[in-house]
Enzyme design. Structure first.
Site, PDB file in Angstrom:
ATOM      1  N   GLY A   1      -0.049  -6.453   0.667  1.00 36.32           N
ATOM      2  CA  GLY A   1      -1.233  -7.223   0.298  1.00 36.32           C
ATOM      3  C   GLY A   1      -1.001  -7.891  -1.045  1.00 36.32           C
ATOM      4  O   GLY A   1      -0.035  -7.590  -1.750  1.00 36.32           O
TER       5      GLY A   1
ATOM      6  N   ALA B   1      -5.207  -6.431  -4.560  1.00 39.45           N
ATOM      7  CA  ALA B   1      -5.914  -6.131  -3.308  1.00 39.45           C
ATOM      8  C   ALA B   1      -6.380  -4.679  -3.250  1.00 39.45           C
ATOM      9  O   ALA B   1      -7.293  -4.355  -2.509  1.00 39.45           O
ATOM     10  CB  ALA B   1      -5.036  -6.456  -2.101  1.00 39.45           C
TER      11      ALA B   1
ATOM     12  N   LYS C   1      -3.833  -1.921  -3.355  1.00 39.03           N
ATOM     13  CA  LYS C   1      -2.772  -1.090  -2.795  1.00 39.03           C
ATOM     14  C   LYS C   1      -2.532   0.167  -3.622  1.00 39.03           C
ATOM     15  O   LYS C   1      -2.489   1.270  -3.075  1.00 39.03           O
ATOM     16  CB  LYS C   1      -1.461  -1.887  -2.680  1.00 39.03           C
TER      17      LYS C   1
ATOM     18  N   SER D   1       5.338  -7.114  -0.692  1.00 40.29           N
ATOM     19  CA  SER D   1       6.153  -7.539   0.462  1.00 40.29           C
ATOM     20  C   SER D   1       5.540  -8.758   1.154  1.00 40.29           C
ATOM     21  O   SER D   1       5.006  -8.658   2.247  1.00 40.29           O
ATOM     22  CB  SER D   1       6.403  -6.391   1.445  1.00 40.29           C
TER      23      SER D   1
END
Length: 179
Positions: free
Chosen positions: A13, A17, A19, A87
């Protein structure tokens, strides 16, 4: 715990966000339940293991390749590995899934860009918008939303505890450490 019971929860994300917040909350719940768990935070790994890498496309690929291999090693020892990494590209996540194999769980931690920017205590988005950070994911660098993630967490709509419950239920349904 047997080696076959480990898992890699690959959280993808945008920056901001949620994570890392979700990864740390999940880690705490797993540890409280007596499960071996570890968080691999992309920001932390970039300051250590991957300090030699920049943010070129090649360096991003190598960064994520290393993280996937470390995650696989821990999973093989029975750990639930929680990788909190941007990623940004589909190919990176496919490569990580291939490296890890069975036990890989792709989790899309999703929040609108304006929410991520509002959460940005470090001012990275503002710097990226001023052109001070090249290739910044979501601003001057692409983010490809996952095509078919195993779990989607709408972090701007779902409380952290509820998100953790959803991830634990998914682990349990897979026969991995959970509840």
């Amino acid at each position: 715990m047997s080696a076959s019971r480990g898992a890699v929860i690959w959280m993808t994300g945008l920056s901001g966000a949620g994570k890392s917040t979700l990864a740390n909350a999940l880690h705490q719940r797993l540890m409280e339940a007596g499960h071996a768990a570890i968080v691999l935070d992309g920001d932390v790994l970039r300051r250590g293991l991957n300090a030699d890498l920049g943010f070129t496309p090649e360096d991003r690929t190598e960064n994520l390749r290393r993280i996937a291999h470390v995650a696989a090693l821990f999973m093989q020892q029975g750990f639930v590995v929680i990788a909190a990494v941007i990623s940004p590209e589909h190919r990176h996540r496919c490569s990580a899934r291939e490296i890890v194999g069975d036990g890989f769980i792709e989790v899309f931690v999703n929040a609108p860009l304006n929410v991520c920017e509002a959460r940005d205590a470090k001012g990275l988005y503002a710097r990226a918008r001023r052109g001070e950070i090249p290739h910044f994911t979501g601003i001057s660098g692409p983010f490809e939303a996952p095509l078919a993630p195993d779990v989607v967490i709408e972090s701007d709509r779902m409380p952290v505890d509820e998100s953790v419950d959803r991830l634990l239920a998914h682990l349990a349904a897979m026969g991995r450490p959970g509840h």
